[in-house]
Design an enzyme around this catalytic site. Sequence first.
Site, PDB file in Angstrom:
ATOM      1  N   ALA A  63       0.809  -1.222   0.000  1.00 46.24           N
ATOM      2  CA  ALA A  63       0.000   0.000   0.000  1.00 46.24           C
ATOM      3  C   ALA A  63       0.843   1.273   0.000  1.00 46.24           C
ATOM      4  O   ALA A  63       0.303   2.368  -0.150  1.00 46.24           O
ATOM      5  CB  ALA A  63      -0.930   0.004   1.220  1.00 46.24           C
ATOM      6  N   GLY A 112       5.093   3.217  -0.326  1.00 49.06           N
ATOM      7  CA  GLY A 112       6.529   3.200  -0.548  1.00 49.06           C
ATOM      8  C   GLY A 112       7.013   2.255  -1.629  1.00 49.06           C
ATOM      9  O   GLY A 112       6.460   2.198  -2.731  1.00 49.06           O
ATOM     10  N   SER A 114      18.054  -4.394   4.476  1.00 48.71           N
ATOM     11  CA  SER A 114      18.380  -2.977   4.672  1.00 48.71           C
ATOM     12  C   SER A 114      19.893  -2.848   4.770  1.00 48.71           C
ATOM     13  O   SER A 114      20.565  -3.789   5.204  1.00 48.71           O
ATOM     14  CB  SER A 114      17.747  -2.493   5.970  1.00 48.71           C
ATOM     15  OG  SER A 114      18.323  -1.273   6.384  1.00 48.71           O
ATOM     16  N   TYR A 151      15.317  -3.177  14.955  1.00 49.05           N
ATOM     17  CA  TYR A 151      15.276  -3.031  13.496  1.00 49.05           C
ATOM     18  C   TYR A 151      16.507  -3.708  12.882  1.00 49.05           C
ATOM     19  O   TYR A 151      16.377  -4.536  11.965  1.00 49.05           O
ATOM     20  CB  TYR A 151      15.234  -1.545  13.108  1.00 49.05           C
ATOM     21  CG  TYR A 151      15.091  -1.343  11.623  1.00 49.05           C
ATOM     22  CD1 TYR A 151      13.852  -1.452  11.005  1.00 49.05           C
ATOM     23  CD2 TYR A 151      16.205  -1.066  10.817  1.00 49.05           C
ATOM     24  CE1 TYR A 151      13.719  -1.293   9.630  1.00 49.05           C
ATOM     25  CE2 TYR A 151      16.078  -0.913   9.446  1.00 49.05           C
ATOM     26  CZ  TYR A 151      14.832  -1.019   8.859  1.00 49.05           C
ATOM     27  OH  TYR A 151      14.698  -0.869   7.496  1.00 49.05           O
TER      28      TYR A 151
END
Length: 285
Positions: A10, A12, A116, A157
């Site tokens: 939805a 990015g 990442s 993260y």
Amino acid sequence: MGVYAVTGSASGMGAAVVQRLIDAGHRVITVDIAQADVVADLSTAGGRRDAAEKVLAACGGRLDGAVLAAGLGPSPGRDRPRLITQVNYFGVVDLLEGWREALAATGNAKVVVFSSNSTTTMPMVPNRAIAALLDGDAERALRAYRPFAKMAPTMAYGASKVAVTHWMRRRSVEPEWVRAGIRLNAIAPGAVLTPLLEKQLATPGEARAIKSFPVPAGGYGDAGLLADWVVHMLGPAADFMVGSVVIVDGGSDAWFRADDWPRPVPGRRLVGYLRRMREFKKVRS
Ligand code: NAD
């Protein structure tokens, strides 16, 4: 034309991937917490089970590929480490395990996991949290973040992205994935201007950290450019690509760790290397 499942569709980079796949004539089954074909909360085990099952029903048990982009950034908040752990790690692993047979059914499926560049540029990420996640133990991972206090979401993260990348690389070469023609790879973006980064930039402390972080190319990445890499990794160009991590980060990783990769096998690792040689002979026969 293929059938692809995309999580985090939805917004990015996930949304940019969806648009490119649709423009190329593919069918996309979107998964997100809102505004998706399959609306599911990937931070709960029930939500992940639901998402896995509904996608299988929608694709008729055959997937040409999947993109796992749903993720949360390291914003502050008491519950944030738990949410990051559930969405960024289990939201990838549980869905891919649920979809493995559907991916195998097409014989040459491609999967791209969102990692990442924090996996190589973030210091002090606790190894025991990474190990706990790879053991499937979220509570043990969460305990490892407690001493970091306000930095706990950042550590969660970093650990979630390292663990999901290690999980991907381990599975990518296992016969039940690689011999079934499934190509598992990851993309590791640096700072890309999406709602996730915009939210961080709106918080003064986080904005300072992001703006002072070394990016030799300057500025931020563009979601569309990252999506171009992902779509390439979903095509025939990835037929011989297995367990790779494509870093697209404006040079931050190279700035900090130019000589860390490639790294030859050091003498003290020779025993483990020879063991893997022997193990391969066994799985090949
Ligand atoms: P984004 O916030 O624009 O999109 C993330 C999507 O994940 C959203 O649509 C959101 O609704 C969905 N999501 C979050 N929690 C969910 C939940 N509980 N259940 C279902 N869906 C949920 O972020 P983005 O920047 O496009 O990030 C995509 C991926 O790239 C993420 O995994 C992120 O960690 C990773 N990443 C982003 C950057 C960056 O700078 N933007 C850098 C490195 C890695």
